[in-house]
Scaffold this motif. Sequence first.
Motif, PDB file in Angstrom:
ATOM      1  N   ASN A   1      30.679 -26.797 -42.675  1.00  0.00           N
ATOM      2  CA  ASN A   1      29.635 -27.780 -42.914  1.00  0.00           C
ATOM      3  C   ASN A   1      29.277 -28.380 -41.557  1.00  0.00           C
TER       4      ASN A   1
ATOM      5  N   ILE B   1      26.910 -31.320 -39.420  1.00  0.00           N
ATOM      6  CA  ILE B   1      26.071 -32.517 -39.497  1.00  0.00           C
ATOM      7  C   ILE B   1      25.532 -32.815 -38.102  1.00  0.00           C
TER       8      ILE B   1
ATOM      9  N   ASN C   1      23.736 -37.770 -47.703  1.00  0.00           N
ATOM     10  CA  ASN C   1      24.720 -36.695 -47.861  1.00  0.00           C
ATOM     11  C   ASN C   1      26.036 -37.053 -47.190  1.00  0.00           C
ATOM     12  N   ASP C   2      27.143 -36.705 -47.852  1.00  0.00           N
ATOM     13  CA  ASP C   2      28.483 -36.958 -47.320  1.00  0.00           C
ATOM     14  C   ASP C   2      28.935 -35.785 -46.455  1.00  0.00           C
ATOM     15  N   HIS C   3      29.765 -36.091 -45.458  1.00  0.00           N
ATOM     16  CA  HIS C   3      30.341 -35.059 -44.609  1.00  0.00           C
ATOM     17  C   HIS C   3      31.757 -35.504 -44.240  1.00  0.00           C
TER      18      HIS C   3
ATOM     19  N   ILE D   1      28.148 -40.205 -43.363  1.00  0.00           N
ATOM     20  CA  ILE D   1      27.014 -39.962 -44.246  1.00  0.00           C
ATOM     21  C   ILE D   1      25.765 -39.840 -43.391  1.00  0.00           C
ATOM     22  N   THR D   2      24.845 -39.022 -43.854  1.00  0.00           N
ATOM     23  CA  THR D   2      23.577 -38.874 -43.152  1.00  0.00           C
ATOM     24  C   THR D   2      22.597 -39.914 -43.688  1.00  0.00           C
TER      25      THR D   2
ATOM     26  N   ASP E   1      19.981 -39.471 -45.184  1.00  0.00           N
ATOM     27  CA  ASP E   1      19.481 -39.109 -46.516  1.00  0.00           C
ATOM     28  C   ASP E   1      20.569 -39.179 -47.595  1.00  0.00           C
TER      29      ASP E   1
END
Length: 167
Positions: A85, A87, A118-120, A113-114, A116
């Motif tokens: 993944n 980012i 999304n979690d990372h 988190i981004t 938008d």
Amino acid sequence: MTEKKDLSIYTICMGNFERSVIWDKCEAKFSRIFKEPELFPQIFAEFRINNNEEELPICCCKIDDKNWSLLTTRKLFTSKAGIINIIDMETAQLDSYRNPHNFNEPYTLGLLITHDGNDHEFFIENGYCCQVMVSAIHERLILQKNSEEENQRKIKMLIRRGFLEEN
């Protein structure tokens, strides 16, 4: 030729490692700082950052070949069970990390988190070495807001305080 912003981000992160990471107490099993970026291929022989020569590796937490996180001057890469993944650090903000001072477990996961939503997740070595990933990611998030001029001032401050050598 390394782009000025990448080089200044890398330089500031290296200076902050010298300033903040408690190396005398840190017996790193998984964490690594890329003080010499050209050594990166020896650690991640199976993985290329990308074709962008300007992007520099900063640090990593490599549990094994399928579970690792790598912070560069532009991105955070994480492989969990072999699934990678990525980012873009320009769109990230730190959400949380579990207690990285838990000495009973070898590593934990942090969360970015981004914009938008999304979690990372990313790997953090527990104990004193947690500062490798935590401080580098924290500093990288601060630097994304800085102009190149602000970054150059920060480099000069780190040189004055003895955390970096003048080139």
